[in-house]
Write an enzyme that holds these catalytic residues in place. Structure first.
Site, PDB file in Angstrom:
ATOM      1  N   GLU A  85     -21.995   9.471  20.408  1.00  0.00           N
ATOM      2  CA  GLU A  85     -20.684   8.872  20.694  1.00  0.00           C
ATOM      3  C   GLU A  85     -20.747   7.925  21.875  1.00  0.00           C
ATOM      4  O   GLU A  85     -20.136   6.857  21.860  1.00  0.00           O
ATOM      5  CB  GLU A  85     -19.640   9.963  20.949  1.00  0.00           C
ATOM      6  N   LYS A 129       8.224   1.772   0.290  1.00  0.00           N
ATOM      7  CA  LYS A 129       8.810   1.073  -0.862  1.00  0.00           C
ATOM      8  C   LYS A 129       9.938   1.891  -1.476  1.00  0.00           C
ATOM      9  O   LYS A 129      11.039   1.387  -1.698  1.00  0.00           O
ATOM     10  CB  LYS A 129       7.729   0.803  -1.915  1.00  0.00           C
ATOM     11  N   PRO A 140       0.825  -1.206   0.000  1.00  0.00           N
ATOM     12  CA  PRO A 140       0.000   0.000   0.000  1.00  0.00           C
ATOM     13  C   PRO A 140       0.865   1.263   0.000  1.00  0.00           C
ATOM     14  O   PRO A 140       2.059   1.186   0.311  1.00  0.00           O
ATOM     15  CB  PRO A 140      -0.800  -0.101   1.297  1.00  0.00           C
TER      16      PRO A 140
HETATM   17  P1  ADP Z   1       5.871   4.359  -0.757  1.00  0.00           P
HETATM   18  O1  ADP Z   1       5.714   2.961  -0.270  1.00  0.00           O
HETATM   19  O2  ADP Z   1       4.547   4.930  -1.113  1.00  0.00           O
HETATM   20  O3  ADP Z   1       6.895   4.511  -1.799  1.00  0.00           O
HETATM   21  P2  ADP Z   1       7.694   5.954   0.717  1.00  0.00           P
HETATM   22  O4  ADP Z   1       8.846   5.040   0.669  1.00  0.00           O
HETATM   23  O5  ADP Z   1       7.743   7.099  -0.208  1.00  0.00           O
HETATM   24  O6  ADP Z   1       6.335   5.164   0.531  1.00  0.00           O
HETATM   25  O7  ADP Z   1       7.527   6.445   2.217  1.00  0.00           O
HETATM   26  C1  ADP Z   1       7.192   7.761   2.526  1.00  0.00           C
HETATM   27  C2  ADP Z   1       7.808   8.178   3.825  1.00  0.00           C
HETATM   28  O8  ADP Z   1       7.242   7.475   4.908  1.00  0.00           O
HETATM   29  C3  ADP Z   1       9.280   7.888   3.907  1.00  0.00           C
HETATM   30  O9  ADP Z   1      10.026   8.935   3.396  1.00  0.00           O
HETATM   31  C4  ADP Z   1       9.512   7.703   5.400  1.00  0.00           C
HETATM   32  O10 ADP Z   1       9.742   8.935   6.022  1.00  0.00           O
HETATM   33  C5  ADP Z   1       8.209   7.156   5.886  1.00  0.00           C
HETATM   34  N1  ADP Z   1       8.248   5.699   6.024  1.00  0.00           N
HETATM   35  C6  ADP Z   1       7.459   4.831   5.359  1.00  0.00           C
HETATM   36  N2  ADP Z   1       7.728   3.575   5.729  1.00  0.00           N
HETATM   37  C7  ADP Z   1       8.718   3.623   6.632  1.00  0.00           C
HETATM   38  C8  ADP Z   1       9.441   2.639   7.381  1.00  0.00           C
HETATM   39  N3  ADP Z   1       9.188   1.336   7.254  1.00  0.00           N
HETATM   40  N4  ADP Z   1      10.399   3.072   8.215  1.00  0.00           N
HETATM   41  C9  ADP Z   1      10.657   4.376   8.356  1.00  0.00           C
HETATM   42  N5  ADP Z   1      10.022   5.342   7.668  1.00  0.00           N
HETATM   43  C10 ADP Z   1       9.050   4.999   6.827  1.00  0.00           C
HETATM   44 ZN    ZN Z   2     -21.037   7.456  14.757  1.00  0.00          ZN
END
Ligand code: ADP
Ligand code: ZN
Ligand code: MG
Length: 643
Positions: free
Chosen positions: A431, A214, A209
């Site tokens: 709520e 990634k 997701p």
């Molecule tokens: P995508 O899977 O959509 O490519 P990204 O790699 O661009 O996601 O992640 C966006 C940001 O979220 C990263 O720059 C980081 O700061 C944070 N992030 C996402 N997953 C991790 C993780 N497993 N550990 C640390 N930071 C994360």
């Molecule tokens: Zn509700």
């Protein structure tokens, strides 16, 4: 990844240069060529020279007279003509040649050159400049003439020191890291693999997701591997001109082959890797060409040379099967949403950069933020830091983090909200209805927080539930309870006020979705049993699903969904009715405080007082109508009290 960009000269500069050249030619070069050395004399001198027969040749051009004398090296003169009817006679008398200026006076080749060739040269030069500008805009790499830039891939090349991201920056996702480590190891010690005869995977596809890290993982691989890392996004292959995508792919692989061992990373590969389908009209030829080129290149290169291709996507279902077969992206690395431990680690990684108070408990935050992606968690830490700054604190506290979860989930608090007293009261009951139903059902997770402060997302209030432990499976009973909890809000409104509001729209949506999934996907209905009636198109993005059953069955499913939700509603209604005293008590408490914690909630709930039992007895005697009335009365009382 510093890319020094040459300052671009605006186009107008080139136009000005061209204009200046034209002016130069017109004013300086033309006159120079035609004029030579001409002495200007007055008309009297001219007449005298004619009379003295010193003139050999006379040419008229309008009012100007050019003439040449009879010296050994003839000198040219110029004069302006007067009204002189005798001029012709005089010239005849003196016996010199005369006539008008001949058109072909100038060398015909030279004039051709000036009138045709030079403008053409200017146009070509201008065209070149323009196209070079265009190429620069489209991101052609350096090197090569201006026309050689077409079809250059503009992959960025990272080297280890430049990304500075390593596996330590990626928290959780241990399986993905393990699989990628092997690839890194192969690039470092290829002989180890070759000795056994193992072939390293040519490509690995990161699927998961959005926001699970990634892209981050791929960059970390670059940092760990210490080899050149070409990074390009799928959308960058899509170009203005047909055929550019394919030629970019070709160029990318050519570059990669030159730099081997290296890693090529194609982000968002679904842009070019979509299934090639035969339905519909001509389709997207350009995209297909690009994909075909990619397939060809992936087959073409020698894996033992050490070129590894990574790609990332959150739509693996749309990818062309040809891309996924062994020999291409033969390794699929799932990058899922983080579990409890993963969330805690991700929070810690990002919290390294902020100053923290002593009371921060990452475990609690991670539990509250169930279902959040890495990107959302990173965002939460940042929101907390921003809140700390806003409140002039030097460090981030637990309450900052708690608040930031809500900000990320539900948006900011609307400080000066315009809820009327009556509306606020309805929201409080709504709520508490959710929370009470949740708490009264044995398997429902206890509530942690209830608030009726409106949020920018449009939520007027909400109940936050935090599971004490991570769970991956839900039993049928739990789903049913959850549906009942979702209907609890509306139940409370109806029970207390006798009328219902629009406030439950989100609850209704979620309850319906759950009830439907129970029947069509989880096989939890007696009638259909374990038959899949619905397939989920994309598990990562929204989860659109499509029904795959006959219309009769679909109608039947609808009936069953309606029944399931109705049953849950009745169940919730009964629970609330039995605990009406608590409902009023809690709603009033929430109304006064606006936000209450789960502990406060449970404390009040567990004080079994006499009034409650009394009301219950009364209820059972009076039946339904009595309930509603007594509810209304209490509500009315409550309203007055608070006004
Ligand atoms: P995508 O899977 O959509 O490519 P990204 O790699 O661009 O996601 O992640 C966006 C940001 O979220 C990263 O720059 C980081 O700061 C944070 N992030 C996402 N997953 C991790 C993780 N497993 N550990 C640390 N930071 C994360
Ligand atoms: Zn509700
Ligand atoms: Mg990404």
């Amino acid at each position: 990844m510093k890319q020094v960009q040459k300052p671009k000269k605006p186009l107008i500069v080139y136009y000005l240069i061209a204009l200046a050249a034209l002016i130069l030619i017109n004013w300086v070069i033309f006159p120079m060529m035609t004029q030579g050395n001409i002495t200007e004399v007055d008309y009297g001198t001219f007449l005298t020279m004619v009379e003295n027969k010193e003139v050999s040749k006379v040419q008229l051009e309008g009012e100007t007279i050019y003439f040449t004398d009879k010296n050994e090296n003839p000198q040219q003169y110029e004069t302006t003509r007067f009204e002189d009817p005798d001029l012709v006679n005089r010239l005849v008398e003196s016996g010199c040649e005369f006539g008008r200026v001949a058109e072909e006076e100038m060398n015909p080749w030279l004039s051709l050159l000036l009138s045709l060739v030079i403008p053409i040269i200017i146009f070509i030069a201008l065209g070149q400049l323009l196209s070079r500008q265009l190429m620069k805009k489209m991101g052609g790499g350096e090197g090569g003439g201006p026309f050689m830039q077409f079809g250059k891939s503009n992959a960025k090349v990272y080297v280890q020191s430049e990304t500075g991201i390593t596996f330590n920056d990626v928290a959780g996702e241990d399986e993905a890291k393990e699989l990628l480590t092997e690839i890194v190891d192969f690039l470092h010690n290829p002989q180890k693999y070759q000795e056994i005869g193992a072939i390293c995977p040519k490509g690995a596809l990161l699927v998961g997701p959005p926001g699970t890290g990634k892209t981050l993982l791929a960059k970390a691989v670059a940092g760990e591997a210490g080899v050149p890392f070409f990074s390009i996004s799928g959308s960058e292959f899509v170009e203005m001109f047909v055929g550019m995508g394919a030629s970019k792919v070709r160029d990318l692989f050519k570059q990669a082959n030159e730099k081997a061992p290296c890693i090529v990373f194609i982000d968002e590969i679904d842009t070019i890797g979509k299934k090639r389908d035969s339905q519909g009209f001509a389709g997207n030829d350009e995209r297909e060409q690009t994909l075909n080129q990619l397939l060809t290149e992936m087959d073409g290169f020698d894996a033992s040379k050490g070129v590894v291709i990574l790609a990332a996507t959150n739509r693996p279902d749309t990818l062309d099967p040809a891309l996924l077969r062994p020999g291409r992206f033969d390794r699929r690395i799932p990058v899922e949403l983080p579990d409890l431990k993963g969330r805690e680690e991700i929070l810690k990684v990002h919290a390294k950069k902020v100053r923290l108070g002593d009371d921060v408990d990452f475990n609690a935050i991670a539990r509250a933020a169930s279902g959040a992606s890495g990107a959302e968690l990173a965002n939460m830490v940042n929101e907390a830091a921003l809140r700390a700054v806003r409140e002039n604190r030097k460090y981030v506290t637990q309450s900052d983090l708690e608040e930031s979860i809500e900000v990320v989930i539900a948006g900011y608090q609307k400080k000066n909200s315009v809820l009327s007293t009556k509306e606020k009261l309805i929201v409080a009951y709504h709520e508490i209805g959710h929370a009470l139903v949740a708490a009264l059902q044995t398997n429902s997770a206890p509530v942690t927080k209830i608030t009726i402060i409106p949020r920018t997302s449009g939520a007027l209030g909400y109940t936050m539930q935090v599971d004490s432990e991570e769970r991956n499976l839900m039993s049928k009973e739990e789903i049913e309870n959850k549906i009942a909890t979702l209907t609890g809000g509306r139940c409370a409104e109806e029970l207390v006020f006798g009328s219902i509001t629009t406030g439950a729209s989100n609850d209704i949506e979620q309850a319906t979705k759950l009830a439907r999934a129970m029947i069509t996907r989880f096989g939890m209905s007696d009638r259909f049993g374990m038959v899949a009636l619905e397939t989920q198109a994309n598990p990562y993005l929204g989860g659109d699903s499509s029904l795959s059953c006959s219309p009769e069955t679909a109608a039947h499913i609808d009936d069953m969904v309606v029944n399931a939700v109705k049953e849950a509603y009745d169940k919730a209604m009964n629970l609330l009715r039995e605990n009406q005293g608590k409902l009023h008590e809690l709603a009033k408490y929430l109304y006064d405080r606006e936000t209450i914690t789960g502990d406060e909630f449970m404390e009040i709930l567990n004080q079994r007082d006499l009034a409650d039992t009394e009301i219950r007895n009364e209820d059972s005697e009076n039946g339904n109508s009595g309930n509603t009335e007594s509810g209304e009365n209490t509500a009315a009382k409550l309203t007055i009290e608070n006004e």
